[in-house]
Motif scaffolding. Structure first.
Motif, PDB file in Angstrom:
ATOM      1  N   ARG A  83      97.892  54.087  34.443  1.00 20.12           N
ATOM      2  CA  ARG A  83      96.780  53.257  34.913  1.00 20.12           C
ATOM      3  C   ARG A  83      95.977  54.078  35.920  1.00 20.12           C
ATOM      4  O   ARG A  83      96.501  55.061  36.457  1.00 20.12           O
ATOM      5  CB  ARG A  83      97.326  52.006  35.619  1.00 20.12           C
ATOM      6  N   PRO A  84      94.760  53.659  36.235  1.00 21.91           N
ATOM      7  CA  PRO A  84      93.974  54.404  37.221  1.00 21.91           C
ATOM      8  C   PRO A  84      94.742  54.503  38.545  1.00 21.91           C
ATOM      9  O   PRO A  84      95.429  53.550  38.941  1.00 21.91           O
ATOM     10  CB  PRO A  84      92.708  53.556  37.394  1.00 21.91           C
ATOM     11  N   ASP A  85      94.650  55.623  39.209  1.00 20.97           N
ATOM     12  CA  ASP A  85      95.291  55.857  40.515  1.00 20.97           C
ATOM     13  C   ASP A  85      96.815  55.841  40.487  1.00 20.97           C
ATOM     14  O   ASP A  85      97.455  55.690  41.529  1.00 20.97           O
ATOM     15  CB  ASP A  85      94.869  54.809  41.573  1.00 20.97           C
ATOM     16  N   VAL A  86      97.403  55.920  39.332  1.00 12.37           N
ATOM     17  CA  VAL A  86      98.859  55.913  39.277  1.00 12.37           C
ATOM     18  C   VAL A  86      99.347  57.302  38.903  1.00 12.37           C
ATOM     19  O   VAL A  86      98.769  57.968  38.050  1.00 12.37           O
ATOM     20  CB  VAL A  86      99.355  54.881  38.241  1.00 12.37           C
ATOM     21  N   LYS A  87     100.400  57.737  39.591  1.00 12.73           N
ATOM     22  CA  LYS A  87     100.996  59.027  39.229  1.00 12.73           C
ATOM     23  C   LYS A  87     102.238  58.754  38.391  1.00 12.73           C
ATOM     24  O   LYS A  87     103.194  58.158  38.865  1.00 12.73           O
ATOM     25  CB  LYS A  87     101.351  59.808  40.488  1.00 12.73           C
ATOM     26  N   GLN A  88     102.162  59.185  37.158  1.00 16.95           N
ATOM     27  CA  GLN A  88     103.254  58.896  36.230  1.00 16.95           C
ATOM     28  C   GLN A  88     103.877  60.217  35.780  1.00 16.95           C
ATOM     29  O   GLN A  88     103.180  61.106  35.290  1.00 16.95           O
ATOM     30  CB  GLN A  88     102.705  58.100  35.043  1.00 16.95           C
ATOM     31  N   HIS A  89     105.183  60.336  35.986  1.00 14.69           N
ATOM     32  CA  HIS A  89     105.882  61.596  35.721  1.00 14.69           C
ATOM     33  C   HIS A  89     106.904  61.436  34.602  1.00 14.69           C
ATOM     34  O   HIS A  89     107.545  60.398  34.495  1.00 14.69           O
ATOM     35  CB  HIS A  89     106.649  62.046  36.970  1.00 14.69           C
ATOM     36  N   ILE A  90     107.069  62.504  33.839  1.00 18.73           N
ATOM     37  CA  ILE A  90     108.159  62.544  32.862  1.00 18.73           C
ATOM     38  C   ILE A  90     109.031  63.738  33.215  1.00 18.73           C
ATOM     39  O   ILE A  90     108.531  64.849  33.366  1.00 18.73           O
ATOM     40  CB  ILE A  90     107.616  62.724  31.432  1.00 18.73           C
ATOM     41  N   ILE A  91     110.342  63.491  33.394  1.00 17.28           N
ATOM     42  CA  ILE A  91     111.246  64.611  33.640  1.00 17.28           C
ATOM     43  C   ILE A  91     112.091  64.820  32.380  1.00 17.28           C
ATOM     44  O   ILE A  91     112.818  63.923  31.950  1.00 17.28           O
ATOM     45  CB  ILE A  91     112.177  64.355  34.851  1.00 17.28           C
ATOM     46  N   ILE A  92     111.952  65.999  31.778  1.00 13.82           N
ATOM     47  CA  ILE A  92     112.729  66.331  30.586  1.00 13.82           C
ATOM     48  C   ILE A  92     114.018  67.006  31.048  1.00 13.82           C
ATOM     49  O   ILE A  92     113.980  68.011  31.748  1.00 13.82           O
ATOM     50  CB  ILE A  92     111.929  67.289  29.673  1.00 13.82           C
ATOM     51  N   VAL A  93     115.158  66.415  30.680  1.00 12.73           N
ATOM     52  CA  VAL A  93     116.426  66.867  31.251  1.00 12.73           C
ATOM     53  C   VAL A  93     117.339  67.516  30.211  1.00 12.73           C
ATOM     54  O   VAL A  93     117.530  66.977  29.117  1.00 12.73           O
ATOM     55  CB  VAL A  93     117.179  65.668  31.886  1.00 12.73           C
ATOM     56  N   ASN A  94     117.915  68.643  30.611  1.00 14.02           N
ATOM     57  CA  ASN A  94     118.892  69.307  29.758  1.00 14.02           C
ATOM     58  C   ASN A  94     120.311  68.847  30.093  1.00 14.02           C
ATOM     59  O   ASN A  94     120.926  68.105  29.349  1.00 14.02           O
ATOM     60  CB  ASN A  94     118.749  70.832  29.907  1.00 14.02           C
TER      61      ASN A  94
END
Ligand code: SF4
Lengths: 192, 458
Positions: B274-285
């Motif tokens: 959404r606007p102004d939202v920081k969205q992260h994806i962590i790819i994990v081994n």
């Protein structure tokens, strides 16, 4: 090497020959039957009303039992203005008692309804009100998830996409099914 | 010999009330799964298609991960890569710190459980609230999930009621699931309001669209994701599927296999913030590349964590998830566990009858029984054996190899008095909580099978 390089490097070293992307070739009935949808929807705890364009607001009024109604459906917005404010998502004064939206389409095999930002306007509106009423055109039914995703792929890209199949529920305490775990407690569909 | 599956299950087995009840609760899920299977004409082909899709994706996993990252970045997501559990914990904590987030709502994620995220964040001064009802219950009790889909399946409603009474001041003795769920809903709503950030697990990553897909029945993941400005999705690197076409196959299989529902109530596709939202994806081994590199075990990475192998497993159903001393219990857990410590988890591949029921229900057709059998051979060679086990194996093998010895021993066995066989000196026997005998060594028939057979021949 950073972690990304380390991961990709280990995978590349071990991957072997690439296998072809499989054909998805399954046998099943591809006709989308209204009666079958009603059956799966009711099994999911959804209340289904068979309506016509003309009596939609009548059904909404009756089912809402006097609660504050808001809607994202363009033709209903004037009657049920949308005041929900994403920046104050938990402000009780702004949360609709009943939220009315229109599903993009529905899936017969599992009663899932598809929404994107376009239909919801605010993503949280699919979760935070206690009651939801969803309009679904009889012409917008597909048989299975295969047709559903084909349709999604052809359609406009989206920021958020949601399949919803019934009211929020849990069976985490001794397998006893309880409706309204975190999201909406009740879900009604008006099939028109 | 503390800490092994056999010892840890002892308590669970001796309270036979609970064993039977647990057994039935899981069989209920298995039966529901069978009903759903019967509604799909091409179920077996659906399973083999799913297995083929996973094998294809795995054979090109590095490419798909790169495609996924490119698309996710283009969509405005931020992507991070974690080599192991420690790196996942550090990345998460630093994202939270950068965004001045002190409290977090977290939806179900076995990956973060595997990586010890909660205890780490708590130690670093963050508040973490698990929002899936089952996970919240075990969190309040300072336990771990005993099942990957239904984390509190080992608890009776009276136990939940006591916990809620103590932690949330619900009415003492009120064990009505509706009442308890409503109380949890109310309490969690406050946690949602208070939290600064949301963390979720991931069921599927769609390479061609860069979307992460999360499946829940409660809607708890979405309550956090759509109301917070800082959002983190933690994804194991095996979660990828090529595109939507393939995702269709898995959304048809997952919930049917897991709980016998035609689909989870919510299947959320997060593509753009959404606007102004920081969205992260962590790819994990976290050791997944080790599993990948082993050609015999790579198929274990097809797993979509549906839990069907647990629901059907006669050992799991009767011993409970906690007896497996690994984050993921049951057949698939015992296949994965030795990758996280051979010595420490060497008993787990033996916690199975190898009946193969898990193979029959697994939606991605992992040869679970075959892999457990392989581990048994490998681990016997590669880890230290218990002296008692070694000795008894040697004795057993010398007896079974010789006709004569076998005949002598089986005849001699019949002279051992019943009072001794059924006494506390025989570890087979066990007592329940009520002091009554819970498991008693069966009576030994007067003659051997051979003797009986010979008599009949006459
Ligand atoms: S191994 Fe198969 S049955 Fe077991 S959790 Fe994974 S996908 Fe489900």
């Amino acid at each position: 090497m950073n972690s990304k390089e380390k991961i990709l490097d280990s995978l590349k070293k071990a991957c072997g020959d690439p296998l072809p992307r499989p054909e998805i070739d399954l046998l099943y009935d591809k006709t989308a039957l209204v009666e079958e949808y009603v059956r799966t929807a009711e099994a999911s705890g959804t209340e289904v009303f068979l309506g016509e364009e003309e009596n939609i607001t009548g059904i909404i009024t009756q089912w809402s039992e006097g609660q504050k109604i808001q809607s994202s459906v363009p033709r209903l917005r004037e009657k049920y203005p949308l005041v929900f404010d994403e920046d104050m998502p938990f402000d009780q004064d702004n949360i609709p008692g009943v939220f009315v939206a229109e599903a993009s389409f529905g899936v017969v095999e599992n009663a899932a309804l598809w929404f994107t930002d376009e239909e919801l306007t605010s993503r949280l509106l699919a979760f935070i009100p206690e009651k939801l009423i969803i309009l679904l055109s009889r012409n917008h039914l597909v048989a299975t998830m295969h047709e559903a995703y084909a349709r999604i792929e052809e359609g406009k890209t989206f920021g958020f996409g949601l399949f919803m199949a019934g009211p929020s529920k849990t069976a985490d305490i001794e397998q006893t099914l309880v409706k309204g775990a975190q999201g909406a407690k009740e879900l009604a569909v008006i099939l028109y | 010999m503390k800490g092994t599956h056999a010892n840890l299950s002892k308590e669970f087995i001796t309270t036979s009330d609970k064993t039977d009840w647990h057994n039935d609760a899981l069989w209920f899920l298995r039966a529901k799964r069978d009903k759903q299977r019967d509604t799909i004409e091409d179920w077996e082909k659906l399973r083999s298609t799913a297995a083929a899709i996973k094998d294809h994706t795995l054979s090109r996993l590095a490419d798909y991960l790169q495609t996924f990252e490119e698309n996710a970045l283009q969509n405005g997501m931020q992507v991070h890569w974690a080599w192991d559990d420690a790196e996942l914990r550090e990345i998460t904590a630093s994202i939270l710190r950068e965004n001045n987030a002190r409290s977090v709502v977290k939806s179900k994620s076995m990956l973060t459980e595997e990586c010890g995220l909660n205890p780490y964040l708590e130690k670093e001064g963050f508040d973490v609230v698990d929002t899936d009802l089952g996970e919240r219950i075990v969190q309040l009790r300072k336990e771990h999930p005993s099942h990957i889909v239904v984390p509190a399946i080992h608890l009776k409603k009276e136990e939940v009621s006591d916990t809620f009474h103590e932690k949330m001041q619900t009415e003492k003795g009120n064990a009505d699931p509706g009442y308890l769920t409503a109380a949890a809903r109310e309490a969690l709503r406050k946690d949602f309001i208070k939290a600064d950030a949301a963390i979720t697990g991931v069921n599927f990553g769609v390479a061609e669209s860069g979307a992460v897909v999360v499946c829940t029945n409660e809607g708890n993941a979405d309550m956090g994701v759509h109301s917070k400005k800082t959002v983190i999705h933690c994804m194991g690197l095996e979660k990828l599927v090529p595109g939507y076409k393939e995702l269709a196959v898995f959304t048809r299989l997952l919930a049917r296999s897991a709980t016998g529902q035609p689909v989870t109530v919510f299947t959320s596709h997060y593509r753009k913030p959404r606007p102004d939202v920081k969205q992260h994806i962590i790819i994990v081994n976290n050791k997944r590349t080790d599993i990948y590199t082993d050609p015999e075990f790579r198929q274990a990475m097809r797993c979509i964590r549906c839990g069907a192998c647990m629901n059907t497993c006669p050992v799991y159903r009767r011993s409970g998830g906690h007896s497996y001393h690994h984050t993921v219990p049951g057949p698939i857990g015992s296949v994965l566990a030795p990758f996280y410590g051979k010595e420490k988890n060497k008993d787990l591949p033996f916690a199975s009858t190898l009946c193969g029921s898990c193979n029959n229900v697994c939606p991605v057709k992992i040869d679970l029984a075959g892999l457990l059998y392989k581990w048994r051979q490998k681990l016997t060679d590669e880890t230290s054996a218990d002296t008692s086990k070694k000795m008894s194996m040697q004795v057993g093998s010398s007896i079974l190899k010789s006709h004569k010895k076998y005949g002598m021993v089986t005849t001699a066995f019949r002279w051992v008095p019943k009072s001794l066989l059924q006494s506390k000196f025989n570890p087979w026997n066990s007592k329940g909580e009520d002091g009554k005998k819970a498991r008693v060594f069966p009576e030994v028939p007067g003659e051997t099978f051979r003797q009986w057979y010979k008599k009949r021949q006459k």
